[in-house]
Write a protein that holds these residues in place. Structure first.
Motif, PDB file in Angstrom:
ATOM      1  N   LEU A   1       9.779  -1.493  -8.426  1.00 19.69           N
ATOM      2  CA  LEU A   1      10.922  -0.724  -8.935  1.00 19.69           C
ATOM      3  C   LEU A   1      10.537   0.703  -9.311  1.00 19.69           C
ATOM      4  CD1 LEU A   1      12.551  -3.495 -11.175  1.00 19.69           C
ATOM      5  CD2 LEU A   1      12.872  -3.051  -8.737  1.00 19.69           C
ATOM      6  N   GLY A   2       9.776   1.334  -8.420  1.00 25.70           N
ATOM      7  CA  GLY A   2       9.398   2.725  -8.630  1.00 25.70           C
ATOM      8  C   GLY A   2       8.157   2.933  -9.467  1.00 25.70           C
TER       9      GLY A   2
ATOM     10  N   ALA B   1       7.878  -5.549 -13.605  1.00 22.66           N
ATOM     11  CA  ALA B   1       8.538  -4.247 -13.515  1.00 22.66           C
ATOM     12  C   ALA B   1       9.912  -4.237 -14.156  1.00 22.66           C
ATOM     13  CB  ALA B   1       8.651  -3.826 -12.048  1.00 22.66           C
ATOM     14  N   ARG B   2      10.548  -5.403 -14.274  1.00 23.81           N
ATOM     15  CA  ARG B   2      11.889  -5.428 -14.835  1.00 23.81           C
ATOM     16  C   ARG B   2      11.876  -5.331 -16.366  1.00 23.81           C
ATOM     17  NH1 ARG B   2      16.269  -6.701 -12.019  1.00 23.81           N
ATOM     18  NH2 ARG B   2      17.228  -7.592 -13.882  1.00 23.81           N
ATOM     19  N   ARG B   3      10.995  -6.098 -17.002  1.00 21.31           N
ATOM     20  CA  ARG B   3      10.965  -6.087 -18.467  1.00 21.31           C
ATOM     21  C   ARG B   3       9.645  -6.664 -18.966  1.00 21.31           C
ATOM     22  NH1 ARG B   3      14.073  -8.880 -23.146  1.00 21.31           N
ATOM     23  NH2 ARG B   3      14.714  -7.121 -24.441  1.00 21.31           N
TER      24      ARG B   3
ATOM     25  N   THR C   1      17.117   4.113 -16.243  1.00 21.13           N
ATOM     26  CA  THR C   1      17.598   2.771 -16.570  1.00 21.13           C
ATOM     27  C   THR C   1      16.588   1.992 -17.402  1.00 21.13           C
ATOM     28  OG1 THR C   1      16.768   1.933 -14.450  1.00 21.13           O
ATOM     29  CG2 THR C   1      19.074   2.637 -14.541  1.00 21.13           C
ATOM     30  N   ARG C   2      15.301   2.176 -17.114  1.00 20.13           N
ATOM     31  CA  ARG C   2      14.231   1.537 -17.884  1.00 20.13           C
ATOM     32  C   ARG C   2      13.234   2.600 -18.311  1.00 20.13           C
ATOM     33  NH1 ARG C   2      14.873  -1.645 -13.309  1.00 20.13           N
ATOM     34  NH2 ARG C   2      15.491  -3.824 -13.636  1.00 20.13           N
TER      35      ARG C   2
ATOM     36  N   ALA D   1       9.725 -10.303 -13.766  1.00 21.90           N
ATOM     37  CA  ALA D   1       9.253  -9.686 -12.532  1.00 21.90           C
ATOM     38  C   ALA D   1      10.350  -9.645 -11.490  1.00 21.90           C
ATOM     39  CB  ALA D   1       8.045 -10.452 -11.993  1.00 21.90           C
ATOM     40  N   ALA D   2      10.232  -8.706 -10.540  1.00 26.76           N
ATOM     41  CA  ALA D   2      11.209  -8.543  -9.465  1.00 26.76           C
ATOM     42  C   ALA D   2      10.561  -8.858  -8.122  1.00 26.76           C
ATOM     43  CB  ALA D   2      11.736  -7.112  -9.456  1.00 26.76           C
TER      44      ALA D   2
END
Length: 364
Positions: free
Chosen positions: A101-102, A110-112, A160-161, A89-90
């Protein structure tokens, strides 16, 4: 108004999950669970460079590395096969607010967010993850996607993701590895290929040398259409070579967006070169990037981004840093300065944003 309780609930659930996983791992010698994170914050003095604009002093976070916390799980299934999972998480360290993250409101990891298998065949994961092209860019960026001077913005990388993805990394063959990603996109019943991402890269790593090439495509709607799609394309590559106490790098990245919006970037071509020098427990890094952009309704223009930083290692997990960066924009472009997780400027054509910051990063 309802996001705060939801975020608090997510955070409490994350902590409970981490404790549960560590408890299970402790009872099973073939399993491991790691709770980890990064806290990064600093003071920035920056200016958009617009006419009449004055400098602003603010507390920024995620400067050298994005703030995060997560849990990484691995289980030995025997025969060289492992089950793996990762949730990450971010958040913003200055306020404690979760970052999506959008992604839509309510997104927490949201990161992974992946689960998969790892073995002699390589690694196969399912979920939300970084696309292969992202790793090509990060590993040839002297600033590793953080601090003023990073190529995250000059490269104009857009993907990016990706969600709903299938990701595969090959084992190493004499230092050569491949990364592949394919996603099911928006999973729309009306536009079946909308948002589908295909990404691939090849990497070579031997000694102090790293080299990589990558390409990524995504199916976006044709401007003005609600059903027809076309391909957004980006690709690039780079090299990094470390020969103590020096490190040098160079790279390039090209994008071809799908847009007809006035003042939007239609195509971009970026190149960059950087160098690092280690002095005792400190490291000096410098990098310069040139971005050529075709702007809808304005024509072509150039932006020159540069950054200079110094990082001092207090321990294996604690770092202090100072950095300065600037963007010089032609009259036809308005590239912002990326200072890590924040952007300065980017709204006024021809303006030259700049920033200086000092801060601290703690890894746990």
């Amino acid at each position: 108004m309802i996001t705060k309780p939801r975020a608090a609930g997510h955070a409490a659930g994350m902590v409970a999950l981490a404790l549960m996983a560590q408890s299970v791992a402790a009872q099973d010698s073939g399993s491991s669970a790691q709770f980890y994170g990064v806290l990064d914050a600093g003071v920035e003095v920056g200016s958009t460079g617009a006419p009449g604009a004055s400098s602003v002093t603010q507390l920024n976070t995620g400067n050298q590395a994005a703030n995060r916390f997560g849990i990484r799980v691995s289980e030995d299934l025997g025969g060289g096969l492992r089950a793996i999972a990762n949730l990450e998480a971010a958040f913003a360290a200055d306020t404690g607010v979760s970052l999506t993250l959008g992604e839509p409101a309510g997104t927490f990891f949201a990161r992974r967010s992946v689960v998969g298998l790892q073995g002699g065949f390589g690694e196969l994961t399912l979920g939300r993850d970084y696309v292969p092209g992202f790793w090509t860019l990060v590993q040839t960026d002297r600033f590793r996607y953080g601090l003023p001077g990073t190529v995250s913005t000059p490269s104009q990388i857009a993907i990016t993701r990706a969600n709903n993805g299938i990701f595969y990394n090959t084992p190493s063959f004499g230092g050569v590895t491949g990364k592949f990603g394919y996603t099911l996109g928006a999973e729309s019943a009306t536009v079946k290929d909308l948002g589908r991402v295909t990404s691939a890269s090849v990497e070579y790593k031997q000694g102090g040398l790293f080299a990589s090439l990558a390409t990524t495509t995504r199916q976006d709607l044709v401007p003005g259409s609600t059903t027809a799609t076309t391909s957004f394309k980006e690709s690039g590559g780079g090299i990094e070579y470390a020969f103590a106490p020096f490190t040098v790098n160079l790279g390039f990245w090209n994008t071809d967006p799908v847009t007809a919006t006035a003042d939007a970037i239609d195509k971009s071509r970026a190149v960059w070169i950087g160098a690092g020098y280690t002095i005792g427990r400190g490291q000096i890094n410098v990098q310069m990037a040139r971005t050529r952009m075709d702007v809808v309704g304005r024509g072509a223009g150039d932006a020159l981004t540069y950054g200079l930083s110094y990082t001092y290692t207090l321990s294996r997990s604690t770092f202090l840093y100072a950095a300065h960066g600037r963007v010089s924009n032609d009259a036809n472009v308005r590239l912002p300065l990326n200072t890590g997780s924040q952007r300065t400027g980017g709204t006024v054509f021809g303006a030259d944003p700049r920033a200086f910051l000092v801060g601290m990063r703690k890894v746990f």
